[in-house]
Design a protein around this motif. Structure first.
Motif, PDB file in Angstrom:
ATOM      1  N   ASN A 250      64.651  56.123  -5.139  1.00 28.63           N
ATOM      2  CA  ASN A 250      63.508  57.041  -5.105  1.00 28.63           C
ATOM      3  C   ASN A 250      62.398  56.548  -4.177  1.00 28.63           C
ATOM      4  OD1 ASN A 250      64.791  58.690  -7.096  1.00 28.63           O
ATOM      5  ND2 ASN A 250      64.011  57.342  -8.701  1.00 28.63           N
ATOM      6  N   GLY A 251      62.825  55.960  -3.063  1.00 21.70           N
ATOM      7  CA  GLY A 251      61.860  55.515  -2.057  1.00 21.70           C
ATOM      8  C   GLY A 251      61.219  54.175  -2.335  1.00 21.70           C
ATOM      9  N   ILE A 252      61.560  53.533  -3.461  1.00 23.08           N
ATOM     10  CA  ILE A 252      60.990  52.225  -3.811  1.00 23.08           C
ATOM     11  C   ILE A 252      62.050  51.147  -3.595  1.00 23.08           C
ATOM     12  CG2 ILE A 252      60.061  50.801  -5.681  1.00 23.08           C
ATOM     13  CD1 ILE A 252      58.811  53.307  -6.860  1.00 23.08           C
ATOM     14  N   LYS A 253      61.670  50.072  -2.911  1.00 23.18           N
ATOM     15  CA  LYS A 253      62.595  48.967  -2.660  1.00 23.18           C
ATOM     16  C   LYS A 253      62.464  47.921  -3.759  1.00 23.18           C
ATOM     17  CE  LYS A 253      64.095  45.826   1.045  1.00 23.18           C
ATOM     18  NZ  LYS A 253      63.842  45.397   2.440  1.00 23.18           N
ATOM     19  N   PHE A 254      63.579  47.617  -4.415  1.00 23.47           N
ATOM     20  CA  PHE A 254      63.605  46.660  -5.522  1.00 23.47           C
ATOM     21  C   PHE A 254      64.212  45.333  -5.068  1.00 23.47           C
ATOM     22  CE2 PHE A 254      63.339  50.709  -7.650  1.00 23.47           C
ATOM     23  CZ  PHE A 254      62.583  50.461  -8.789  1.00 23.47           C
ATOM     24  N   HIS A 255      63.579  44.243  -5.473  1.00 24.78           N
ATOM     25  CA  HIS A 255      64.121  42.898  -5.282  1.00 24.78           C
ATOM     26  C   HIS A 255      64.268  42.273  -6.664  1.00 24.78           C
ATOM     27  CE1 HIS A 255      63.091  42.597  -0.865  1.00 24.78           C
ATOM     28  NE2 HIS A 255      62.273  43.568  -1.236  1.00 24.78           N
ATOM     29  N   LEU A 256      65.487  42.072  -7.130  1.00 25.51           N
ATOM     30  CA  LEU A 256      65.709  41.309  -8.350  1.00 25.51           C
ATOM     31  C   LEU A 256      65.915  39.857  -7.939  1.00 25.51           C
ATOM     32  CD1 LEU A 256      68.118  43.622 -10.390  1.00 25.51           C
ATOM     33  CD2 LEU A 256      65.626  43.758 -10.116  1.00 25.51           C
ATOM     34  N   ILE A 257      65.109  38.958  -8.483  1.00 24.51           N
ATOM     35  CA  ILE A 257      65.125  37.554  -8.063  1.00 24.51           C
ATOM     36  C   ILE A 257      65.592  36.691  -9.227  1.00 24.51           C
ATOM     37  CG2 ILE A 257      63.771  35.682  -7.059  1.00 24.51           C
ATOM     38  CD1 ILE A 257      61.784  37.845  -6.087  1.00 24.51           C
ATOM     39  N   ARG A 258      66.724  36.060  -9.048  1.00 23.04           N
ATOM     40  CA  ARG A 258      67.327  35.246 -10.112  1.00 23.04           C
ATOM     41  C   ARG A 258      66.455  34.034 -10.452  1.00 23.04           C
ATOM     42  NH1 ARG A 258      70.766  31.045  -9.538  1.00 23.04           N
ATOM     43  NH2 ARG A 258      71.073  31.542  -7.323  1.00 23.04           N
ATOM     44  N   GLN A 259      66.418  33.704 -11.737  1.00 23.92           N
ATOM     45  CA  GLN A 259      65.728  32.483 -12.161  1.00 23.92           C
ATOM     46  C   GLN A 259      66.481  31.262 -11.624  1.00 23.92           C
ATOM     47  OE1 GLN A 259      62.795  32.228 -14.050  1.00 23.92           O
ATOM     48  NE2 GLN A 259      62.948  30.065 -13.485  1.00 23.92           N
ATOM     49  N   ARG A 260      65.758  30.380 -10.959  1.00 23.97           N
ATOM     50  CA  ARG A 260      66.357  29.145 -10.443  1.00 23.97           C
ATOM     51  C   ARG A 260      66.042  27.979 -11.378  1.00 23.97           C
ATOM     52  NH1 ARG A 260      67.281  33.421  -7.035  1.00 23.97           N
ATOM     53  NH2 ARG A 260      68.502  32.730  -5.234  1.00 23.97           N
ATOM     54  N   LYS A 261      66.967  27.008 -11.418  1.00 24.96           N
ATOM     55  CA  LYS A 261      66.756  25.800 -12.209  1.00 24.96           C
ATOM     56  C   LYS A 261      66.625  24.602 -11.273  1.00 24.96           C
ATOM     57  CE  LYS A 261      69.053  27.320 -16.442  1.00 24.96           C
ATOM     58  NZ  LYS A 261      70.100  27.013 -17.453  1.00 24.96           N
ATOM     59  N   PHE A 262      65.689  23.740 -11.605  1.00 29.85           N
ATOM     60  CA  PHE A 262      65.446  22.533 -10.822  1.00 29.85           C
ATOM     61  C   PHE A 262      65.405  21.337 -11.772  1.00 29.85           C
ATOM     62  CE2 PHE A 262      63.456  26.144  -8.756  1.00 29.85           C
ATOM     63  CZ  PHE A 262      63.884  26.035  -7.436  1.00 29.85           C
ATOM     64  N   ARG A 263      65.850  20.202 -11.281  1.00 27.37           N
ATOM     65  CA  ARG A 263      65.877  19.020 -12.143  1.00 27.37           C
ATOM     66  C   ARG A 263      64.485  18.561 -12.539  1.00 27.37           C
ATOM     67  NH1 ARG A 263      70.607  14.867  -9.957  1.00 27.37           N
ATOM     68  NH2 ARG A 263      72.392  16.253 -10.407  1.00 27.37           N
ATOM     69  N   LEU A 264      63.560  18.605 -11.591  1.00 26.99           N
ATOM     70  CA  LEU A 264      62.195  18.158 -11.845  1.00 26.99           C
ATOM     71  C   LEU A 264      61.196  19.177 -11.304  1.00 26.99           C
ATOM     72  CD1 LEU A 264      62.551  14.400 -10.807  1.00 26.99           C
ATOM     73  CD2 LEU A 264      62.311  15.263 -13.139  1.00 26.99           C
ATOM     74  N   ALA A 265      60.048  19.274 -11.982  1.00 26.81           N
ATOM     75  CA  ALA A 265      58.936  20.138 -11.524  1.00 26.81           C
ATOM     76  C   ALA A 265      59.395  21.559 -11.217  1.00 26.81           C
ATOM     77  CB  ALA A 265      58.261  19.524 -10.303  1.00 26.81           C
ATOM     78  N   GLY A 266      60.226  22.102 -12.097  1.00 26.96           N
ATOM     79  CA  GLY A 266      60.715  23.467 -11.892  1.00 26.96           C
ATOM     80  C   GLY A 266      59.598  24.486 -11.840  1.00 26.96           C
ATOM     81  N   TRP A 267      58.532  24.249 -12.627  1.00 27.77           N
ATOM     82  CA  TRP A 267      57.393  25.168 -12.642  1.00 27.77           C
ATOM     83  C   TRP A 267      56.771  25.304 -11.253  1.00 27.77           C
ATOM     84  CZ3 TRP A 267      52.927  22.897 -10.995  1.00 27.77           C
ATOM     85  CH2 TRP A 267      52.849  21.495 -11.065  1.00 27.77           C
ATOM     86  N   PHE A 268      56.779  24.210 -10.482  1.00 17.92           N
ATOM     87  CA  PHE A 268      56.202  24.217  -9.133  1.00 17.92           C
ATOM     88  C   PHE A 268      57.207  24.733  -8.105  1.00 17.92           C
ATOM     89  CE2 PHE A 268      55.418  22.054  -5.055  1.00 17.92           C
ATOM     90  CZ  PHE A 268      54.131  22.483  -4.795  1.00 17.92           C
ATOM     91  N   LEU A 269      58.432  24.226  -8.170  1.00 18.70           N
ATOM     92  CA  LEU A 269      59.437  24.565  -7.162  1.00 18.70           C
ATOM     93  C   LEU A 269      59.861  26.019  -7.223  1.00 18.70           C
ATOM     94  CD1 LEU A 269      61.609  21.319  -7.277  1.00 18.70           C
ATOM     95  CD2 LEU A 269      59.924  21.989  -5.541  1.00 18.70           C
ATOM     96  N   TYR A 270      59.902  26.605  -8.434  1.00 15.45           N
ATOM     97  CA  TYR A 270      60.258  28.034  -8.512  1.00 15.45           C
ATOM     98  C   TYR A 270      59.135  28.879  -7.920  1.00 15.45           C
ATOM     99  CZ  TYR A 270      62.154  32.438 -10.290  1.00 15.45           C
ATOM    100  OH  TYR A 270      62.679  33.706 -10.384  1.00 15.45           O
ATOM    101  N   ARG A 271      57.892  28.471  -8.148  1.00 13.22           N
ATOM    102  CA  ARG A 271      56.773  29.197  -7.544  1.00 13.22           C
ATOM    103  C   ARG A 271      56.842  29.120  -6.013  1.00 13.22           C
ATOM    104  NH1 ARG A 271      54.825  28.207 -12.597  1.00 13.22           N
ATOM    105  NH2 ARG A 271      53.117  29.534 -13.365  1.00 13.22           N
ATOM    106  N   LYS A 272      57.201  27.951  -5.503  1.00 13.72           N
ATOM    107  CA  LYS A 272      57.314  27.804  -4.051  1.00 13.72           C
ATOM    108  C   LYS A 272      58.487  28.624  -3.503  1.00 13.72           C
ATOM    109  CE  LYS A 272      53.784  25.484  -2.887  1.00 13.72           C
ATOM    110  NZ  LYS A 272      52.781  26.113  -1.984  1.00 13.72           N
ATOM    111  N   PHE A 273      59.566  28.691  -4.276  1.00 16.38           N
ATOM    112  CA  PHE A 273      60.694  29.535  -3.875  1.00 16.38           C
ATOM    113  C   PHE A 273      60.239  30.996  -3.788  1.00 16.38           C
ATOM    114  CE2 PHE A 273      63.963  32.515  -5.284  1.00 16.38           C
ATOM    115  CZ  PHE A 273      64.919  32.332  -4.290  1.00 16.38           C
ATOM    116  N   LEU A 274      59.502  31.452  -4.817  1.00 18.03           N
ATOM    117  CA  LEU A 274      59.005  32.830  -4.809  1.00 18.03           C
ATOM    118  C   LEU A 274      58.044  33.052  -3.648  1.00 18.03           C
ATOM    119  CD1 LEU A 274      58.329  33.459  -8.624  1.00 18.03           C
ATOM    120  CD2 LEU A 274      60.195  34.394  -7.255  1.00 18.03           C
ATOM    121  N   GLN A 275      57.192  32.067  -3.393  1.00 17.09           N
ATOM    122  CA  GLN A 275      56.255  32.172  -2.269  1.00 17.09           C
ATOM    123  C   GLN A 275      57.001  32.408  -0.957  1.00 17.09           C
ATOM    124  OE1 GLN A 275      53.205  28.922  -1.251  1.00 17.09           O
ATOM    125  NE2 GLN A 275      54.829  28.618   0.270  1.00 17.09           N
TER     126      GLN A 275
END
Length: 379
Positions: free
Chosen positions: A55-80
């Motif tokens: 319907n004219g809207i572009k969807f991006h489904l983004i899978r949750q990534r897992k990281f060994r350390l500092a996942g809270w930071f690295l996932y944000r950087k991945f999204l960035q």
């Protein structure tokens, strides 16, 4: 104008979950697209990666990534990095994100960032009187501090959030909207003496108070039935099922008058609202509740809580009643007043819809969002 929306939820079959934030974003983006705005939706924390257009809207489904350390930071950087790529490729001119969990903390985006306050974790912790993890407070504060513009869905939420985080920035207020064509007073027989609560069964929604309120209602009117529509949530204070705690508070007489339906397709919610005599929503913690707007749009008289945001939605004695949910007798009295005077309930229901059409309909709110974003992009 091309706008992007970063969100953990959205009302789409391929998205893992959707609640009030998802519904409000869905209403807004559909309306913006209909006005000629190009819209991209980025839904993070999903089980798959996918890009598609509907319907004219572009969807991006983004899978949750897992990281060994500092996942809270690295996932944000991945999204960035993911967002920045499409900001350039698709020429996105502004990104909107929610305040919840401060998902945009530490992100540097290549276009203006708007954060819309639907209620942060810190906000709900304050309203519920429970402690917040320091890490979560930090994330949310950093995200709000770094945003280019701030929006709130209610004056109450804006004021509370500014106090919590000591914000000095200007906060614009644009409320949530409801599709008044979809949620309409369509013809369906009302089942007399039926009360409806719909939403998650959780302490902050006033569910445990509702059990004691219903005991009083049943004492006065034994034939009244209560339908609880929504999934059960584990109580954060007692680590037990909220439904179980609710049932423990019911009198023997009231227990037999309660029905719980855990899962209902979004399309069927209207049927339950339409058949209810009175809708009861005694919530303690909201920003601007979609459930209230949906029931009001369907010409239902409500008995709600009287906290903060309530005055921005309800008109006491005109669109229904607002009451302190901890004042069980007063709250029950308002319910009984409407059950015993169906004509009054019907009149209030009509006034409720008029209020929603005038102040919260998608047609009205989309123009305000459009004007706001033109100002963001123009700058």
């Amino acid at each position: 104008m091309h706008l992007g929306f970063l969100t953990p939820e959205y009302p789409h079959p391929r998205v893992l979950s959707s609640a009030g934030i998802g519904t409000s974003i869905g209403n807004m983006t559909d309306a913006l697209a209909a006005e000629g705005v190009t819209v991209s939706i980025f839904v993070y924390g999903q089980k798959e990666d996918a890009v598609f257009t509907e319907n004219g809207i572009k969807f991006h489904l983004i899978r949750q990534r897992k990281f060994r350390l500092a996942g809270w930071f690295l996932y944000r950087k991945f999204l960035q990095n993911y967002l920045n790529n499409f900001i350039v490729v698709d020429k996105i001119e502004a990104i909107e994100a929610p305040d919840w969990t401060g998902i945009t903390a530490f992100m540097k985006l290549r276009c203006p960032l708007v954060i819309r306050m639907n209620g942060s974790d810190a906000y709900f912790c304050k309203l519920e009187g429970r402690p917040q993890k320091k890490k979560n407070f930090w994330f949310e504060k950093e995200a709000l501090k770094d945003a280019d513009r701030l929006l709130s869905v209610s004056e109450f939420t804006a004021k509370q959030t500014a106090e919590i985080f000591k914000l000095k920035k200007n906060i614009s207020v644009i409320p949530n909207s409801v599709d008044t064509e979809y949620f309409n007073p369509y013809s369906k027989d009302i089942v007399p003496d039926t009360l409806l609560y719909f939403g998650s069964l959780i302490r902050k929604k006033g569910v445990l108070e509702l059990a004691q309120i219903f005991n009083i209602v049943v004492e006065q009117k034994p034939e009244v039935k209560l339908l609880l529509l929504g999934k059960d949530v584990n109580d954060i204070f007692e680590n037990k099922s909220t439904l179980e705690l609710f049932q423990q508070k019911l009198s023997p007489e009231a227990k037999g008058q309660v029905q719980h339906i855990p899962g209902v397709a979004y399309e069927r919610i209207r049927e339950y609202i339409a058949s209810a005599a009175v809708v009861v929503l005694p919530s303690f913690a909201e920003a601007l509740p979609m459930t209230w707007l949906e029931a009001m749009a369907m010409e239902k008289a409500l008995v709600t809580s009287n906290i903060g945001w309530a005055k921005e939605v309800m008109i006491y004695g005109e669109t229904g009643y607002t009451e302190d949910p901890t004042n069980h007798f007063a709250y029950a009295e308002k319910i009984l007043r409407l059950l015993q005077a169906p004509e009054r309930a019907q009149q209030m229901g009509k006034a409720a819809r008029e209020q929603v059409v005038k102040k919260f309909s998608t047609e009205v709110i989309v123009q305000r969002n459009n004007k706001f974003y033109k100002g963001v992009v123009g700058k």
